[in-house]
Scaffold this active site. Structure first.
Site, mmCIF file in Angstrom:
data_model
loop_
_atom_site.group_PDB
_atom_site.id
_atom_site.type_symbol
_atom_site.label_atom_id
_atom_site.label_comp_id
_atom_site.label_asym_id
_atom_site.label_seq_id
_atom_site.Cartn_x
_atom_site.Cartn_y
_atom_site.Cartn_z
ATOM 1 N N ASP A 14 41.738 36.262 50.018
ATOM 2 C CA ASP A 14 41.123 37.556 49.722
ATOM 3 C C ASP A 14 39.702 37.351 49.212
ATOM 4 O O ASP A 14 39.486 37.094 48.030
ATOM 5 C CB ASP A 14 41.969 38.302 48.672
ATOM 6 N N ASP A 60 38.031 45.610 48.889
ATOM 7 C CA ASP A 60 38.777 44.633 48.090
ATOM 8 C C ASP A 60 40.132 45.186 47.637
ATOM 9 O O ASP A 60 40.970 44.446 47.146
ATOM 10 C CB ASP A 60 37.925 44.218 46.883
ATOM 11 N N GLU A 89 42.689 45.787 49.335
ATOM 12 C CA GLU A 89 43.268 45.606 50.669
ATOM 13 C C GLU A 89 44.781 45.456 50.658
ATOM 14 O O GLU A 89 45.429 45.737 51.651
ATOM 15 C CB GLU A 89 42.626 44.386 51.355
ATOM 16 N N LYS A 141 33.930 39.696 46.594
ATOM 17 C CA LYS A 141 34.210 39.312 45.207
ATOM 18 C C LYS A 141 33.098 38.391 44.698
ATOM 19 O O LYS A 141 32.453 37.706 45.488
ATOM 20 C CB LYS A 141 35.539 38.538 45.147
ATOM 21 N N ARG A 149 47.162 47.115 49.185
ATOM 22 C CA ARG A 149 47.866 48.379 49.410
ATOM 23 C C ARG A 149 47.745 48.828 50.868
ATOM 24 O O ARG A 149 48.611 49.515 51.384
ATOM 25 C CB ARG A 149 47.340 49.441 48.438
ATOM 26 N N ASP A 165 46.756 34.894 47.081
ATOM 27 C CA ASP A 165 47.007 36.309 47.318
ATOM 28 C C ASP A 165 48.158 36.541 48.307
ATOM 29 O O ASP A 165 48.440 37.664 48.699
ATOM 30 C CB ASP A 165 45.716 36.990 47.792
ATOM 31 N N LYS A 181 53.289 40.893 49.978
ATOM 32 C CA LYS A 181 51.869 40.880 50.351
ATOM 33 C C LYS A 181 51.471 39.473 50.802
ATOM 34 O O LYS A 181 51.617 38.514 50.063
ATOM 35 C CB LYS A 181 51.011 41.319 49.162
HETATM 36 N N1 BES Z 1 44.199 40.283 45.134
HETATM 37 C C1 BES Z 1 43.478 41.164 44.313
HETATM 38 C C2 BES Z 1 44.117 41.360 42.949
HETATM 39 C C3 BES Z 1 43.916 40.251 41.966
HETATM 40 C C4 BES Z 1 42.712 40.141 41.279
HETATM 41 C C5 BES Z 1 44.929 39.397 41.687
HETATM 42 C C6 BES Z 1 42.557 39.147 40.347
HETATM 43 C C7 BES Z 1 44.759 38.408 40.747
HETATM 44 C C8 BES Z 1 43.575 38.273 40.071
HETATM 45 C C9 BES Z 1 43.391 42.540 44.965
HETATM 46 O O1 BES Z 1 43.332 42.550 46.337
HETATM 47 C C10 BES Z 1 42.144 43.164 44.467
HETATM 48 O O2 BES Z 1 41.099 42.663 44.770
HETATM 49 N N2 BES Z 1 42.272 44.243 43.713
HETATM 50 C C11 BES Z 1 41.162 44.911 43.161
HETATM 51 C C12 BES Z 1 41.399 46.389 43.299
HETATM 52 C C13 BES Z 1 40.194 47.229 42.950
HETATM 53 C C14 BES Z 1 39.115 47.023 43.973
HETATM 54 C C15 BES Z 1 40.628 48.667 42.890
HETATM 55 C C16 BES Z 1 41.051 44.518 41.704
HETATM 56 O O3 BES Z 1 42.069 44.389 41.031
HETATM 57 O O4 BES Z 1 39.922 44.293 41.243
HETATM 58 ZN ZN ZN Z 2 44.153 40.952 47.270
HETATM 59 MN MN MN Z 3 41.339 42.341 47.047
#
Ligand code: BES
Ligand code: ZN
Ligand code: MN
Length: 507
Positions: free
Chosen positions: A272, A349, A351, A279, A353, A290, A267
């Site tokens: 992000d 968010d 993204e 966020k 996947r 990220d 990835k």
């Molecule tokens: N890059 C983030 C995941 C992440 C969050 C990594 C905090 C490290 C610390 C990912 O893109 C994301 O934002 N995931 C969301 C998914 C949700 C919207 C289903 C998450 O984990 O909040």
């Molecule tokens: Zn992310």
């Molecule tokens: Mn995200």
């Protein structure tokens, strides 16, 4: 750092510093005993006077020890002998290397690598030592105008093994440790670079440079190429950003053309923000990390090339920023992925996947032996496993086992979560084949369930490194994980290729 391996008596080493261990309470390790005997009990006297208890983390630097050739002797506390395990070994080496670096000497000869560690051989101890040494001295100061210079930095380390017949394996282990450490360093550097410097274009440049240095083949697809391929879920993430997305393909050919490749997909979200599902502000800077999955792919390919592993490995990096903007994807939008499956974007968010699913479809063309994707995918994984273990999910138990074992061997561990079909229900959408989020419960699993729908034709595993790729707080910075895990996975695959049927039987 320059490293070498040696077998010989500690009192006879002509070096700036000899490093030996002391167990708690006040018990010399075998190498320390040899020094002590040559020095007419200089060390045991010091212990008796209570200047060194042997507590883990402690150290004592001695100058001009009688009967010893080296300029200095560094005693390292090892904790209780009965409790001395991997953790104590790693801590002792970290302390030793940091202390050596503080002295004025430019080299050191370390006897800690002779210490028995339960279930670990000399090769493991040496491999770890090289990695720990580089880890202990790593600094990221290229963006500071004033660097804190060490007066005379440590330049050369020698690791000792107790038996001459261990030398050959130790040499090989040292080469592996150095290669992996170099890969880790690359991954850390890229992770630590901010989003304004480490853009998708920068990752592509890094891939090109790696290719040039190690004779790899590289392909960088740009937006128009991706449009032609129908990578619409990937492009839907890139829509809000002015930074052009890149799709990077890097190939290491260490084996015959006919040998199926191992594909690593990383990835590469270089920042992000969450997109329209923005966020919250606090710690948002950390979302520059990220792209650590992408960084680990580059780092692992570098390590594989340095080790000249007899394998074919392809690194694939879908890379873009995730930003809000006038033409950004909106919650509710429905996108047709490269596979033809449609996705309702309920949260922009989620993204990671979306860029990985098109990459998984793309890699089918390589007819891979197996595919591992690596991603800072879910905050839920940090809640489930913290910063100790990466999350592992797979559609094949053989590859899951291999990755778990590799993590254990490398001290870069992963823990498997279930990928049962029952979880797929959470991805139901009223308007498309699936939604891109599955609600709060089991967020790491539903993210993997989403990816699994694009990996049906593949032997596939997924590593969620959201908790392990970087540290927050005072020690904020990239860790280089899971380059050690992935490197060991490849080392084992290479070994199995050399000795077919030795261990692995992919289910
Ligand atoms: N890059 C983030 C995941 C992440 C969050 C990594 C905090 C490290 C610390 C990912 O893109 C994301 O934002 N995931 C969301 C998914 C949700 C919207 C289903 C998450 O984990 O909040
Ligand atoms: Zn992310
Ligand atoms: Mn995200």
């Amino acid at each position: 750092m320059e490293f070498s391996i040696k077998s010989g008596s500690p009192e006879k080493q002509r070096t700036a510093c000899v490093v030996v261990g002391v167990f708690e309470p006040r018990k010399l390790s075998s190498a320390a005993e040899v020094v002590d005997a040559a020095a007419s009990h200089y060390l045991s006297d010091i212990l008796r006077r209570g200047d060194m208890e042997g507590k883990s983390g402690s150290s004592l630097l001695l100058h001009a020890v009688p009967g010893v050739e080296a300029d200095r002797v560094l005693l390292i506390g090892l904790g209780k002998e009965r409790e001395f395990r991997e953790k104590g070994y790693r801590a002792a080496l970290t302390t030793a290397v940091r202390q050596l670096n503080e002295t004025g000497g430019f080299d050191g000869t370390i006897y800690l690598t002779e210490l028995p560690v339960r279930k670990r051989d000399a090769a493991w101890r040496v491999r770890q030592a090289a990695m720990i040494a580089e880890e202990a001295l790593y600094r990221f100061d290229r963006l500071k105008s004033k660097k804190d210079e060490v007066r005379r930095p440590l330049r050369k380390l020698t690791f000792c093994v107790s038996r001459r017949n261990e030398l050959a394996l130790a040499e090989q282990a040292l080469a592996q440790g150095q290669a992996i450490a170099t890969g880790v360093e690359l991954a850390k550097d890229l992770g630590n670079l901010p989003g304004n410097i480490c853009t998708p274009g920068h990752l592509a440049d890094q891939a090109r440079q790696l290719a040039k240095e190690h004779g790899l083949a590289v392909d960088v697809l740009d937006r128009a190429d991706m449009e032609k391929l129908g990578m619409n879920t990937l492009l839907s993430v890139a829509r809000g950003s002015h930074e052009p997305p890149k799709f990077i393909v890097l190939r290491y050919a260490g084996a015959d053309v006919g040998i199926k490749p191992i594909v690593l997909v990383g990835k590469g979200i270089t920042f992000d923000s969450g997109g329209i599902s923005l966020k919250p502000g606090p710690e948002m800077d950390e979302m520059k990390y990220d792209m650590c999955g992408a960084a680990s792919v580059l780092g692992t390919l570098k390590a594989a090339a340095l080790m000249k592993l007899p394998l074919n490995v392809i690194g694939v990096i879908p890379s873009t920023e995730n930003m809000p903007g006038g033409s950004a994807t909106k919650p509710g939008d429905v996108i047709t992925s490269m596979s033809g499956q449609t996705v309702e974007i309920l949260n922009t968010d989620a993204e990671g996947r979306l860029i990985l699913c098109d990459a998984l479809t793309y890699v089918e063309r390589f007819d891979p032996e197996c595919v591992v994707d690596i991603a800072t995918l879910t905050g839920a994984c940090v809640i489930a496993l913290g910063h100790v273990s990466s999350g592992l999910l797979a559609n094949n138990d053989g590859i899951a086992r291999e990755l778990l074992d590799a993590g254990h061997e490398a001290h870069d561990r992963a823990w498997q979560l279930p990928l049962w079909d029952d979880y797929q229900e959470q991805l139901k959408s009223n308007f498309a084949d699936m939604a891109n989020i599955g609600g709060r419960p089991a967020g790491t699993i539903t993210a993997a369930c989403f990816l699994a729908r694009f990996a049906e034709k593949l032997c596939w595993a997924h590593l969620d490194i959201a908790g392990t790729a970087w540290r927050s707080g005072k020690e904020k910075g990239a860790t280089g994980r899971p380059v050690p895990l992935l490197s060991h996975f490849l080392i084992e695959r290479a070994r199995d290729r050399a000795k077919p049927g030795a261990r692995r039987k992919a289910a």
